[in-house]
Design a protein around this motif. Structure first.
Motif, PDB file in Angstrom:
ATOM      1  N   TYR A  19     -15.361   0.556  -3.709  1.00 38.41           N
ATOM      2  CA  TYR A  19     -14.499  -0.141  -2.551  1.00 38.41           C
ATOM      3  C   TYR A  19     -15.023  -1.491  -3.169  1.00 38.41           C
ATOM      4  CZ  TYR A  19     -11.198   4.179  -1.468  1.00 38.41           C
ATOM      5  OH  TYR A  19     -10.330   4.695  -2.116  1.00 38.41           O
ATOM      6  N   ALA A  76      -8.522   9.514  -0.913  1.00 40.24           N
ATOM      7  CA  ALA A  76      -8.621   9.201  -0.260  1.00 40.24           C
ATOM      8  C   ALA A  76      -7.547   9.597   0.362  1.00 40.24           C
ATOM      9  CB  ALA A  76      -8.043   7.824   0.171  1.00 40.24           C
ATOM     10  N   VAL A 131     -13.327  -2.940   3.962  1.00 40.65           N
ATOM     11  CA  VAL A 131     -13.863  -1.291   3.625  1.00 40.65           C
ATOM     12  C   VAL A 131     -14.862  -2.087   4.151  1.00 40.65           C
ATOM     13  CG1 VAL A 131     -14.884  -0.355   1.710  1.00 40.65           C
ATOM     14  CG2 VAL A 131     -13.211  -2.248   1.037  1.00 40.65           C
ATOM     15  N   SER A 183     -11.133  -7.160  -1.528  1.00 42.62           N
ATOM     16  CA  SER A 183     -11.952  -6.686  -0.361  1.00 42.62           C
ATOM     17  C   SER A 183     -12.769  -7.446  -0.040  1.00 42.62           C
ATOM     18  CB  SER A 183     -12.650  -5.427  -0.172  1.00 42.62           C
ATOM     19  OG  SER A 183     -13.377  -5.476  -1.323  1.00 42.62           O
ATOM     20  N   VAL A 198      -8.153   5.516   4.419  1.00 46.74           N
ATOM     21  CA  VAL A 198      -7.737   4.490   4.437  1.00 46.74           C
ATOM     22  C   VAL A 198      -6.807   4.569   5.607  1.00 46.74           C
ATOM     23  CG1 VAL A 198      -5.854   2.665   3.290  1.00 46.74           C
ATOM     24  CG2 VAL A 198      -6.946   4.539   1.606  1.00 46.74           C
ATOM     25  N   VAL A 201     -10.570   1.174   5.037  1.00 44.26           N
ATOM     26  CA  VAL A 201     -11.031   1.945   4.732  1.00 44.26           C
ATOM     27  C   VAL A 201     -12.622   2.344   4.798  1.00 44.26           C
ATOM     28  CG1 VAL A 201     -11.681   2.840   2.041  1.00 44.26           C
ATOM     29  CG2 VAL A 201      -9.503   1.150   2.352  1.00 44.26           C
ATOM     30  N   ASN A 233      -4.729   8.646   4.140  1.00 42.74           N
ATOM     31  CA  ASN A 233      -3.908   7.427   4.678  1.00 42.74           C
ATOM     32  C   ASN A 233      -3.641   8.242   5.615  1.00 42.74           C
ATOM     33  OD1 ASN A 233      -3.861   7.856   0.493  1.00 42.74           O
ATOM     34  ND2 ASN A 233      -3.339   5.476   1.239  1.00 42.74           N
ATOM     35  N   THR A 266      -5.195  -3.149   7.810  1.00 36.23           N
ATOM     36  CA  THR A 266      -6.084  -2.464   6.836  1.00 36.23           C
ATOM     37  C   THR A 266      -7.173  -1.984   6.407  1.00 36.23           C
ATOM     38  OG1 THR A 266      -3.791  -2.891   5.524  1.00 36.23           O
ATOM     39  CG2 THR A 266      -5.414  -1.388   4.163  1.00 36.23           C
ATOM     40  N   GLN A 276       0.759  -1.551   0.226  1.00 37.83           N
ATOM     41  CA  GLN A 276      -0.208   0.153  -0.037  1.00 37.83           C
ATOM     42  C   GLN A 276       1.327   1.588  -0.588  1.00 37.83           C
ATOM     43  OE1 GLN A 276      -3.896  -0.898   0.315  1.00 37.83           O
ATOM     44  NE2 GLN A 276      -3.692   1.937  -0.137  1.00 37.83           N
ATOM     45  N   GLN A 293      -7.716  -5.867   1.245  1.00 42.18           N
ATOM     46  CA  GLN A 293      -8.185  -4.068   2.079  1.00 42.18           C
ATOM     47  C   GLN A 293      -9.353  -4.696   3.047  1.00 42.18           C
ATOM     48  OE1 GLN A 293      -7.470  -1.149   0.246  1.00 42.18           O
ATOM     49  NE2 GLN A 293      -8.915  -1.019  -0.768  1.00 42.18           N
ATOM     50  N   PRO A 319     -13.162   9.596   1.886  1.00 45.43           N
ATOM     51  CA  PRO A 319     -12.187   7.950   1.687  1.00 45.43           C
ATOM     52  C   PRO A 319     -11.103   8.044   3.173  1.00 45.43           C
ATOM     53  CG  PRO A 319     -12.683   7.280  -0.288  1.00 45.43           C
ATOM     54  CD  PRO A 319     -13.160   9.224   0.156  1.00 45.43           C
TER      55      PRO A 319
END
Length: 650
Positions: free
Chosen positions: A174, A130, A29, A180, A64, A146, A132, A144, A12, A27, A62
């Motif tokens: 996503y 996003a 979500v 995901s 992350v 989101v 981060n 991880t 990532q 990831q 979003p």
């Protein structure tokens, strides 16, 4: 297995540096309706109060979130000290603030709010860009996540009218990622059958293979009710399971109740209300379950991920090769480009180009088609006697005889009329030159689609100008030659042409006709009335009397001339059809082929212009830079994945 999530976090980081969505990494979500308790679930997983709160849509971009577990040994080994001189134990770090560390999680919340408003303003709109954030702590498990904006139905205040569709599209973007895990959050005090998040998850995951449901606010259900049926999966079955949690109340937040106390109260509530399933619910169990699911999911996705990275490395390497390396010796590069362009141009005419068109004729094939199909058919469609009436023929015969009646058909009338017809061949011949010139102009663009021509737009423009000028310069002598070919035919009507056999038979017919006329004259046959006479009216203006029927002799004379014109015209047309393409090839096509490279070198290879001609296109330079960065990121990703041994997967 424990090393898999840090690997994904490293990947990532690698792809965040280039801002690419080429690789879809595993990831979790988090989706849910507005005020369903998403933020509280995430804060419980982190063990810190750090997310923005308020009314309406609070999460508008979003987030992350990478949770990175650090051991006590790692903390002790870190020599980094905070401002107050104490060793760092928990900290956050944003991608957009580079290496700045946030030890105060109130500052983390403020930075999220500031960064959100920077992209979306303060009108409660949403953005797909996003944020981060990494959080390092010994109290978290490797995850991880989101966090997405809460699903809403009706725009409130100054929200855009299509806010529902914006959020839905963002969530689908996503959760549509097959790598995901969907964490669907629903409040316990709402009907699970009407859950917006579960309905959205079912659109992309109809079998529920990668959906985990979380039921929040268990303590806020009506008295006398519970969520036992829901938590046991009897209402809405979800294959990855359903986990219930108890959120912090607003009073807990206002009084700054510690997270450890909230977790203790949650465990106490679950033990009291749901003793039989208390060990399968709660925030700590949710964190461990997510960690386990994500690790197994990464293990399953890893082979495909590795293949995808290797394929992309090959694609980007090929793309960079097409852009070429930065130019060092510009003079040499210029000569190489000129040589390749001239060769490509000539090869297109000769039909030996590497990339031969399969959808349409081009180059030499098109020129051949113009010569033998377009030009040939046009000439064949020209009627030898077109535009020539019987009256025209008879008038020419009479004008050629002068004041004396003629016993024979005068040759001068044939010559006069046949020249008139031959002149009609000049226009289609010049049109043939024009069509070939247009095709040779079009070949420039066909050769100019090479990547290096797009790379140097100024050079491409100058090459087009030089070739266009050369073609335009050769157009007048080619047209002149074609006009001369027609003029040559007009200069001398060769009635002794070996193919002009019609003249001999006509001569024999004329002799017989003369003998017949003499016999008729001896017998005293009255002369026939001549063709329409031109008389003068009272105003001395010439008028023409109506056409009458031709006499036998007049009809015979006209037929003789028409036969001669047609026979001779066909001979000339055949010659023109053969000589015009040859003239065009010599004066235009072959000349350009033979002189193109020397013309380009003489016009372009000038010391003072070489640098400017090889100024690279900004678009190509940017594409090369992006491609180079992406290739480096993919190579680093391949190296990171390659460090995982098979033993780590089990």
């Amino acid at each position: 297995m424990e090393t898999l999530i840090p690997v994904i976090n490293k990947l990532q980081d690698v792809f965040n540096t280039v801002g690419s969505e080429t690789i879809q990494l595993p990831q979790i979500v988090v989706i849910g309706s507005q005020s369903s308790g998403k933020s509280s679930v995430i804060e419980c997983l982190v063990g810190r109060d750090f997310l923005p709160r308020g009314s309406g849509i609070v999460t508008r971009r979003p987030l992350v979130l990478q949770l990175i577990h650090i051991s006590k040994t790692e903390i002790e080994n870190r020599k980094q000290e905070s401002g107050d001189g104490q060793t760092l134990e928990e900290w956050g770090k944003f991608l957009h603030t580079k290496n700045k560390l946030y030890t105060d999680f109130e500052e983390v919340r403020q930075e999220i709010e500031n960064e959100t408003e920077r992209m979306t303003g303060n009108n409660k709109g949403v953005s797909g860009d996003a944020i981060n954030l990494k959080i390092y702590s010994q109290n978290v498990v490797n995850l991880t996540l989101v966090d997405l904006p809460g699903i809403t139905k009706v725009p409130v205040g100054d929200q855009p009218e299509d806010i529902e569709h914006q959020i839905k599209d963002l969530c689908l973007k996503y959760i549509s990622n097959p790598n995901s895990i969907i964490l669907s959050v629903t409040a316990a005090n709402t009907d699970m059958a009407t859950s917006e998040s579960l309905a959205l998850a079912r659109e992309v995951d109809p079998e529920g293979r990668r959906t985990l449901a979380v039921v929040t606010k268990l303590d806020l259900m009506d008295a006398g009710t519970d969520a036992m049926e829901v938590l046991c999966g009897h209402v809405i079955p979800v294959k990855l399971g359903i986990i219930g949690v108890v959120n912090r109340s607003q009073a807990d937040i206002n009084t700054k109740k510690t997270m450890s106390d909230c977790l203790r109260d949650e465990a106490s509530f679950l033990q009291r209300k749901y003793p039989s399933i208390a060990n399968r619910n709660g925030s700590p169990y949710l964190a461990k379950t997510l960690n386990r699911l994500l690790m197994h999911h990464i293990r399953d996705c890893l082979p495909e991920l590795k293949t995808r990275v290797n394929v992309l490395i090959a694609q980007f390497q090929s793309l960079l090769n097409s852009f070429g390396e930065p130019v060092e010796d510009k003079g040499q590069v210029l000569l190489q480009i000129i040589t390749r362009f001239a060769a490509a141009y000539c090869n297109t005419i000769e039909g030996t180009a590497k990339n031969i068109e399969t959808t349409e004729l081009c180059g030499g094939a098109r020129i051949c088609y113009i010569f033998h199909e377009t030009f040939g058919r046009t000439l064949e469609s020209v009627d030898p006697l077109g535009g020539l009436t019987t009256l025209d023929v008879l008038t020419a015969i009479r004008n050629a005889t002068g004041p004396r009646p003629s016993l024979f058909v005068p040759e001068i009338s044939f010559e006069l009329l046949v020249k008139r017809q031959i002149r009609r061949l000049e226009e289609p011949s010049l049109r043939c030159v024009e069509l070939v010139h247009e095709e040779m102009q079009r070949i420039i663009q066909h050769c100019g689609t090479q990547q290096e021509m797009l790379r140097f737009p100024k050079l491409h423009e100058r090459i087009v100008d030089v070739v266009t000028h050369l073609l335009r310069r050769r157009l007048p002598p080619t047209n002149s030659m074609v006009e001369n070919l027609v003029s040559i035919e007009l200069a001398y009507i060769n009635t002794k042409h070996p193919d002009f056999a019609e003249a001999h038979s006509v001569h024999k017919t004329a002799v017989e006709d003369t003998q017949e006329r003499r016999m008729v004259a001896k017998e005293g046959t009255p002369a026939k009335v001549p063709l329409p006479e031109v008389m003068e009216n009272k105003e001395n203006k010439p008028i023409q009397t109506p056409m009458r029927k031709l006499s036998a002799r007049e009809q015979r004379d006209c037929n003789v001339i028409e036969r001669l014109i047609k026979a001779y015209f066909l001979i000339v047309r055949k010659g023109i059809q053969d000589s015009v393409p040859k003239a065009i090839m010599h004066f235009l096509v072959n000349y350009v082929k033979d002189n193109l490279q020397s013309e380009l070198v003489s016009r372009l290879y000038k010391k003072e212009e070489i640098c400017s001609l090889l100024d690279e296109s900004e678009h190509i330079a940017a594409r090369r830079k992006e491609g180079h960065e992406m290739l480096q990121a993919l190579q680093r990703a391949s190296h990171i994945i390659g460090e995982i041994r098979e033993i780590h997967l089990w």
